[in-house]
Design an enzyme around this catalytic site. Structure first.
Site, PDB file in Angstrom:
ATOM      1  N   GLU A  85       1.022  -1.065  -0.642  1.00  0.00           N
ATOM      2  CA  GLU A  85       0.256  -0.295   0.328  1.00  0.00           C
ATOM      3  C   GLU A  85       1.012   1.078  -0.123  1.00  0.00           C
ATOM      4  OE1 GLU A  85      -3.289  -1.539   3.049  1.00  0.00           O
ATOM      5  OE2 GLU A  85      -2.715   0.235   3.138  1.00  0.00           O
ATOM      6  N   CYS A  98       3.499   8.195   0.995  1.00  0.00           N
ATOM      7  CA  CYS A  98       3.437   7.772   2.704  1.00  0.00           C
ATOM      8  C   CYS A  98       3.908   5.657   2.113  1.00  0.00           C
ATOM      9  CB  CYS A  98       2.647   7.193   2.865  1.00  0.00           C
ATOM     10  SG  CYS A  98       2.334   6.855   4.452  1.00  0.00           S
ATOM     11  N   CYS A 105       3.385  -7.144   9.582  1.00  0.00           N
ATOM     12  CA  CYS A 105       4.374  -6.185  10.185  1.00  0.00           C
ATOM     13  C   CYS A 105       4.394  -7.267  11.449  1.00  0.00           C
ATOM     14  CB  CYS A 105       4.071  -4.662  10.953  1.00  0.00           C
ATOM     15  SG  CYS A 105       5.801  -4.219  11.919  1.00  0.00           S
ATOM     16  N   CYS A 109       1.701  -4.221  17.014  1.00  0.00           N
ATOM     17  CA  CYS A 109       0.930  -3.255  17.781  1.00  0.00           C
ATOM     18  C   CYS A 109      -0.781  -3.540  17.623  1.00  0.00           C
ATOM     19  CB  CYS A 109       1.196  -1.792  17.532  1.00  0.00           C
ATOM     20  SG  CYS A 109       2.694  -1.672  17.410  1.00  0.00           S
ATOM     21  N   CYS A 112      -3.033  -0.739  15.714  1.00  0.00           N
ATOM     22  CA  CYS A 112      -2.806  -1.523  14.238  1.00  0.00           C
ATOM     23  C   CYS A 112      -3.592  -2.211  12.662  1.00  0.00           C
ATOM     24  CB  CYS A 112      -1.240  -0.645  13.817  1.00  0.00           C
ATOM     25  SG  CYS A 112      -0.504  -0.748  12.155  1.00  0.00           S
ATOM     26  N   GLY A 160       4.235  -1.786   7.207  1.00  0.00           N
ATOM     27  CA  GLY A 160       5.727  -2.288   8.051  1.00  0.00           C
ATOM     28  C   GLY A 160       6.556  -1.466   8.761  1.00  0.00           C
ATOM     29  N   SER A 190       9.970   6.586   9.874  1.00  0.00           N
ATOM     30  CA  SER A 190       9.077   5.860  11.085  1.00  0.00           C
ATOM     31  C   SER A 190       9.625   4.459  11.766  1.00  0.00           C
ATOM     32  CB  SER A 190       7.688   6.132  10.841  1.00  0.00           C
ATOM     33  OG  SER A 190       7.236   6.175  11.824  1.00  0.00           O
ATOM     34  N   CYS A 332      -2.434   2.609   7.306  1.00  0.00           N
ATOM     35  CA  CYS A 332      -2.041   1.453   6.754  1.00  0.00           C
ATOM     36  C   CYS A 332      -2.642   0.409   7.468  1.00  0.00           C
ATOM     37  CB  CYS A 332      -0.404   1.869   7.376  1.00  0.00           C
ATOM     38  SG  CYS A 332      -0.320   1.434   8.863  1.00  0.00           S
TER      39      CYS A 332
HETATM   40  N1  SAH Z   1       6.818   0.550  11.509  1.00  0.00           N
HETATM   41  C1  SAH Z   1       6.773   2.375  11.512  1.00  0.00           C
HETATM   42  C2  SAH Z   1       6.698   2.765  10.710  1.00  0.00           C
HETATM   43  C3  SAH Z   1       4.998   2.488   9.909  1.00  0.00           C
HETATM   44  S1  SAH Z   1       3.029   3.453  11.286  1.00  0.00           S
HETATM   45  C4  SAH Z   1       6.182   3.192  12.931  1.00  0.00           C
HETATM   46  O1  SAH Z   1       4.946   2.764  14.107  1.00  0.00           O
HETATM   47  O2  SAH Z   1       6.469   3.870  13.197  1.00  0.00           O
HETATM   48  C5  SAH Z   1       3.601   4.139  11.002  1.00  0.00           C
HETATM   49  C6  SAH Z   1       2.807   5.514  11.952  1.00  0.00           C
HETATM   50  O3  SAH Z   1       0.829   5.326  11.239  1.00  0.00           O
HETATM   51  C7  SAH Z   1       2.451   4.649  13.259  1.00  0.00           C
HETATM   52  O4  SAH Z   1       2.846   6.107  13.985  1.00  0.00           O
HETATM   53  C8  SAH Z   1       1.535   4.184  13.782  1.00  0.00           C
HETATM   54  O5  SAH Z   1       1.465   4.306  15.022  1.00  0.00           O
HETATM   55  C9  SAH Z   1       0.660   4.716  12.513  1.00  0.00           C
HETATM   56  N2  SAH Z   1      -0.543   4.174  13.195  1.00  0.00           N
HETATM   57  C10 SAH Z   1      -0.960   3.213  12.952  1.00  0.00           C
HETATM   58  N3  SAH Z   1      -2.697   2.377  13.046  1.00  0.00           N
HETATM   59  C11 SAH Z   1      -2.917   3.267  13.343  1.00  0.00           C
HETATM   60  C12 SAH Z   1      -3.977   3.656  13.083  1.00  0.00           C
HETATM   61  N4  SAH Z   1      -5.161   2.614  13.897  1.00  0.00           N
HETATM   62  N5  SAH Z   1      -4.498   5.361  13.203  1.00  0.00           N
HETATM   63  C13 SAH Z   1      -3.537   6.277  13.274  1.00  0.00           C
HETATM   64  N6  SAH Z   1      -2.280   5.484  13.679  1.00  0.00           N
HETATM   65  C14 SAH Z   1      -2.032   4.460  13.187  1.00  0.00           C
HETATM   66 FE1  SF4 Z   2       3.372  -1.256  15.296  1.00  0.00          FE
HETATM   67 FE2  SF4 Z   2       4.040   0.259  12.880  1.00  0.00          FE
HETATM   68 FE3  SF4 Z   2       4.526  -2.453  12.819  1.00  0.00          FE
HETATM   69 FE4  SF4 Z   2       2.076  -0.919  12.909  1.00  0.00          FE
HETATM   70  S1  SF4 Z   2       3.304  -0.766  10.886  1.00  0.00           S
HETATM   71  S2  SF4 Z   2       2.356  -3.096  14.385  1.00  0.00           S
HETATM   72  S3  SF4 Z   2       2.533   0.817  14.239  1.00  0.00           S
HETATM   73  S4  SF4 Z   2       5.703  -1.153  14.615  1.00  0.00           S
END
Ligand code: SAH
Ligand code: SF4
Length: 340
Positions: A85, A98, A105, A109, A112, A160, A190, A332
């Site tokens: 994506e 982006c 991933c 988290c 996410c 990712g 990030s 994402c």
């Molecule tokens: N893995 C890296 C980069 C990809 S995620 C990271 O975690 O930083 C990029 C950003 O999107 C992160 O700051 C993450 O916390 C945020 N994000 C993920 N899921 C989200 C959601 N459902 N709503 C808002 N932000 C989200």
């Molecule tokens: Fe966490 Fe970033 Fe991976 Fe989503 S993409 S699970 S926010 S580390």
């Protein structure tokens, strides 16, 4: 596959062509990308035909448009069926892409969509950089309204964890800087806080930006939202972020996805402001974009305002990030869930 081949090895794919042809090809791939190899006008017809099959490492499966055409979201499908994506966002002075660094991933988290899906595989450097090339080819044909006609900014905030796919991420960045003319200062990696990767990034030659996804300053709460906090505790993550600023002179951003009842208390705002002040970081707050597999919701608009107000009162430099493309599931991993 052209983008999957290191630029200095492209000639191996066309053993019968003189070297200057691969130089021309490199320009078409990286400097002036085109959607179709038919448009690589200074290459011989026979070579163009050979390129068509190998041009993109993926095909476009879904395109969605939002924000009056200023946001485009793409779902690409790789030859092995993996989804990628990317989201393109136009602004008056910049056009930001982006991008994804992995399929899925492994960090898990809870809030996410990508994390909920689990890890599938790393993207190759070529698959990462091809997302930028595709956006530039698209913009050359169809610019976004009142925005730069090339990608000016790249953020690794799609699917990712880029620092878990370190070498491919760095190689893709090298190509963006050296072959695509994107300024290192306009590229942001990030990370959820992979400390060894953050420390390696310090050694790289470019002044790229670092964003650290913090989400909580309270260790138990952070471990709940971001399980990797158990391996790389917040204290070490903040120390690595501080070193990044001290060495590179680039202000780090602290990312904070605001979730009702989880990380939206005054105590969290005060703790976050303290860290931001200490390491001269900028805070980016984004309201949670709800995901199908979790009951979490964003706080009310009033509560978000209060959280931002507390941060500011405590001396933090803070921006409430706009949630571009909310109506098209631009968070994402979400388009992928819908396509399944
Ligand atoms: N893995 C890296 C980069 C990809 S995620 C990271 O975690 O930083 C990029 C950003 O999107 C992160 O700051 C993450 O916390 C945020 N994000 C993920 N899921 C989200 C959601 N459902 N709503 C808002 N932000 C989200
Ligand atoms: Fe966490 Fe970033 Fe991976 Fe989503 S993409 S699970 S926010 S580390």
């Amino acid at each position: 596959m052209l983008y999957l081949t290191a630029p200095d090895r492209l000639f191996e794919l066309f053993p019968d062509e003189p070297r200057y042809r691969t130089d021309q090809l490199t320009e078409w791939l990286y400097d002036h990308p085109v959607l179709s190899s038919d448009d690589m006008l200074n290459l011989p017809r026979s070579m163009r035909a050979g390129i068509a099959e190998q041009h993109w490492p993926f095909t476009l499966e879904i395109e969605q448009s939002a924000d009056a055409g200023l946001t485009k979201k793409w779902l690409f499908r790789c030859t092995d069926g993996s989804p990628i994506e990317s989201v393109l966002m136009g602004y008056a002075t910049r056009t930001t892409l982006c991008i994804s660094s992995q399929v899925g991933c492994a960090m898990g988290c809870t809030f996410c969509a990508t994390g909920q899906f689990g890890f599938d595989r790393h993207l190759d450097a070529g698959e990462i950089v091809a997302q930028v090339a595709y956006a530039n080819a698209y913009l050359a044909a169809t610019p976004l309204p009142r925005s730069p006609e090339r990608v000016t900014n790249v953020v690794f905030m799609g699917m990712g964890e880029p620092l878990a796919n370190y070498d491919a991420t760095i190689e893709s960045i090298r190509r963006m800087i050296e072959l695509m003319g994107i300024s290192a200062r306009s590229i942001t990696v990030s990370t959820v806080g992979l400390v060894p990767g953050m420390r390696k990034l310090l050694e790289e030659p470019w002044p790229i930006n670092l964003a650290v996804s913090l989400h909580s300053t309270i260790p138990e709460e952070r471990t709940k939202l971001v399980p990797i906090n158990k391996r790389y505790p917040i204290h070490d993550v903040v120390a690595a972020a501080k070193d990044y600023f001290d060495v590179k002179g680039r202000r780090v951003s602290l990312e904070w996805t605001l979730i009702a009842g989880e990380n939206d208390s005054d105590e969290e705002a005060i703790g976050l402001a303290q860290i931001a002040r200490k390491i001269h970081a900028h805070v980016n707050v984004i309201a949670l974009n709800p995901t199908p597999l979790s009951h979490d919701v964003p706080p009310s608009r009033d509560h978000i305002r209060r959280f931002i107000g507390t941060l500011k009162r405590e001396g933090a430099n803070v921006t409430l990030r706009d949630t571009r493309g909310q109506d098209i599931d631009a968070a994402c991993g979400q388009l992928r869930l819908r396509s399944k």
